[in-house]
Design a protein around this motif. Structure first.
Motif, short mmCIF file in Angstrom:
data_model
loop_
_atom_site.label_atom_id
_atom_site.label_comp_id
_atom_site.label_asym_id
_atom_site.label_seq_id
_atom_site.Cartn_x
_atom_site.Cartn_y
_atom_site.Cartn_z
N GLN A 180 0.85 -1.19 0.00
CA GLN A 180 0.00 0.00 0.00
C GLN A 180 0.88 1.23 0.00
O GLN A 180 1.50 1.57 1.01
CB GLN A 180 -0.94 0.00 1.21
N SER A 181 0.97 1.89 -1.18
CA SER A 181 1.73 3.12 -1.30
C SER A 181 0.96 4.25 -0.64
O SER A 181 -0.22 4.46 -0.92
CB SER A 181 1.98 3.44 -2.77
N ILE A 182 1.63 4.98 0.25
CA ILE A 182 0.93 5.99 1.05
C ILE A 182 0.34 7.08 0.17
O ILE A 182 -0.85 7.44 0.30
CB ILE A 182 1.88 6.60 2.10
N ALA A 183 1.13 7.63 -0.73
CA ALA A 183 0.64 8.72 -1.58
C ALA A 183 -0.51 8.26 -2.47
O ALA A 183 -1.55 8.93 -2.57
CB ALA A 183 1.78 9.27 -2.43
N ALA A 184 -0.35 7.11 -3.11
CA ALA A 184 -1.39 6.62 -4.01
C ALA A 184 -2.66 6.26 -3.24
O ALA A 184 -3.77 6.51 -3.71
CB ALA A 184 -0.89 5.40 -4.78
N ALA A 185 -2.49 5.70 -2.03
CA ALA A 185 -3.66 5.32 -1.24
C ALA A 185 -4.49 6.55 -0.87
O ALA A 185 -5.73 6.50 -0.85
CB ALA A 185 -3.22 4.58 0.02
N LEU A 186 -3.84 7.65 -0.56
CA LEU A 186 -4.55 8.84 -0.12
C LEU A 186 -5.04 9.72 -1.26
O LEU A 186 -6.13 10.30 -1.19
CB LEU A 186 -3.65 9.67 0.80
N PHE A 187 -4.24 9.81 -2.33
CA PHE A 187 -4.57 10.77 -3.39
C PHE A 187 -5.07 10.14 -4.68
O PHE A 187 -5.48 10.85 -5.59
CB PHE A 187 -3.34 11.63 -3.69
N ALA A 188 -5.03 8.81 -4.78
CA ALA A 188 -5.49 8.16 -6.01
C ALA A 188 -6.49 7.05 -5.73
O ALA A 188 -6.67 6.16 -6.55
CB ALA A 188 -4.29 7.62 -6.78
N ALA A 189 -7.12 7.09 -4.56
CA ALA A 189 -8.11 6.07 -4.22
C ALA A 189 -9.35 6.23 -5.10
O ALA A 189 -9.63 7.30 -5.63
CB ALA A 189 -8.50 6.19 -2.74
N SER A 190 -10.11 5.16 -5.24
CA SER A 190 -11.35 5.20 -6.00
C SER A 190 -12.45 4.47 -5.21
O SER A 190 -12.31 3.27 -4.96
CB SER A 190 -11.17 4.53 -7.36
N PRO A 191 -13.51 5.17 -4.81
CA PRO A 191 -13.76 6.61 -4.93
C PRO A 191 -12.68 7.43 -4.19
O PRO A 191 -12.00 6.89 -3.33
CB PRO A 191 -15.13 6.80 -4.29
N THR A 192 -12.58 8.69 -4.52
CA THR A 192 -11.52 9.52 -3.97
C THR A 192 -11.77 9.87 -2.50
O THR A 192 -12.91 9.97 -2.05
CB THR A 192 -11.40 10.84 -4.76
N VAL A 193 -10.66 10.02 -1.78
CA VAL A 193 -10.75 10.53 -0.41
C VAL A 193 -11.20 11.99 -0.49
O VAL A 193 -10.67 12.76 -1.29
CB VAL A 193 -9.38 10.43 0.30
N PRO A 194 -12.18 12.40 0.30
CA PRO A 194 -12.68 13.78 0.21
C PRO A 194 -11.57 14.81 0.40
O PRO A 194 -10.69 14.65 1.25
CB PRO A 194 -13.70 13.86 1.35
N ASP A 195 -11.64 15.88 -0.39
CA ASP A 195 -10.63 16.93 -0.31
C ASP A 195 -10.54 17.53 1.09
O ASP A 195 -9.46 17.87 1.56
CB ASP A 195 -10.94 18.04 -1.32
N ASN A 196 -11.69 17.67 1.77
CA ASN A 196 -11.65 18.30 3.08
C ASN A 196 -10.94 17.44 4.12
O ASN A 196 -10.44 17.95 5.12
CB ASN A 196 -13.05 18.71 3.55
N VAL A 197 -10.87 16.14 3.88
CA VAL A 197 -10.08 15.26 4.75
C VAL A 197 -8.59 15.50 4.50
O VAL A 197 -7.79 15.64 5.43
CB VAL A 197 -10.43 13.78 4.50
N LEU A 198 -8.21 15.56 3.22
CA LEU A 198 -6.80 15.71 2.86
C LEU A 198 -6.27 17.10 3.19
O LEU A 198 -5.14 17.25 3.65
CB LEU A 198 -6.61 15.39 1.37
#
Length: 219
Positions: A180-198
């Protein structure tokens, strides 16, 4: 643990599942269980191929013999030798990967949720490290013939800071360790992680989040 508690755990070994012990893969009940990758049966692992259909090819893989192409964004190619490539690894709890790095190549921060990793440098040198749950960085530069261990589940990385290509072999105590790549898990998930979380987690604005997503989400 008191003597009475120890006795309780010992007795449970003979009468039922031991809640006081650490769970581990069960002992093999047969010589092997070659994975039937085409089976529709769903279980924790893979269904066994009929022994009459097992061949030497089920225990063989030549994919780690040659360097891989590293002309990509990270300057890295990881070639796995897990149960999906070697069906005979099913239930055996081990696997390997080959890592090829271009000069400056990076295996970005990631975790293996199901395995500890031991990396052995074949050529070149790598800057490696992992981060503990207390957010302490444990890092070192390792060279040809040297080994470094990444504990199970902890975020870690490898980087080739040299001017020449580097290569390493990684060993895992799992037939399919998962990555599980940290960057891909957070910024390229499908459906996407909500922007307000990030934005709150990284203390940045929506524009910065969208910029990172645009670079990581496959086109």
């Amino acid at each position: 643990m008191t003597k009475s508690a120890l006795l309780f755990c010992f007795l449970l070994l003979f009468v039922g599942p031991p809640p006081c012990s650490i769970a581990a893969d069960p002992e093999l009940l047969q010589d092997f269980c070659v994975a039937d990758l085409n089976s529709s049966v769903k279980l924790n692992g893979f269904a066994c191929k009929a022994p009459a259909n097992v061949t030497a090819a089920d225990f063989f893989f030549a994919g780690l013999a040659t360097p891989g192409a590293t002309n990509n964004t990270m300057g890295l190619l990881v070639t796995g030798a897990n149960v999906e490539k070697i069906p005979g690894l099913n239930t055996l709890g081990v696997s390997l990967s080959r890592l090829d790095f271009a000069p400056g190549g990076l295996n970005p921060p990631h975790t293996h949720p199901r395995a500890t990793e031991v990396v052995f440098v074949l050529d070149g040198a790598l800057d490696v490290g992992f981060i503990t749950t207390a957010n302490k960085l444990v890092a070192k530069t390792i060279g040809k013939g040297e080994v470094f261990v990444f504990p199970r589940g902890l975020v870690h990385f490898q980087k080739n800071n040299g001017a020449e290509p580097a290569a390493a072999i990684s060993a895992f105590n799992s037939q399919l360790p998962g990555t599980q790549s940290i960057a891909a898990a957070l910024f390229a998930a499908s459906p996407t992680v909500p922007d307000n979380v990030l934005t709150k987690a990284f203390q940045v604005g929506t524009k910065e989040v969208e910029k990172i997503k645009s670079r990581l989400v496959p086109k």
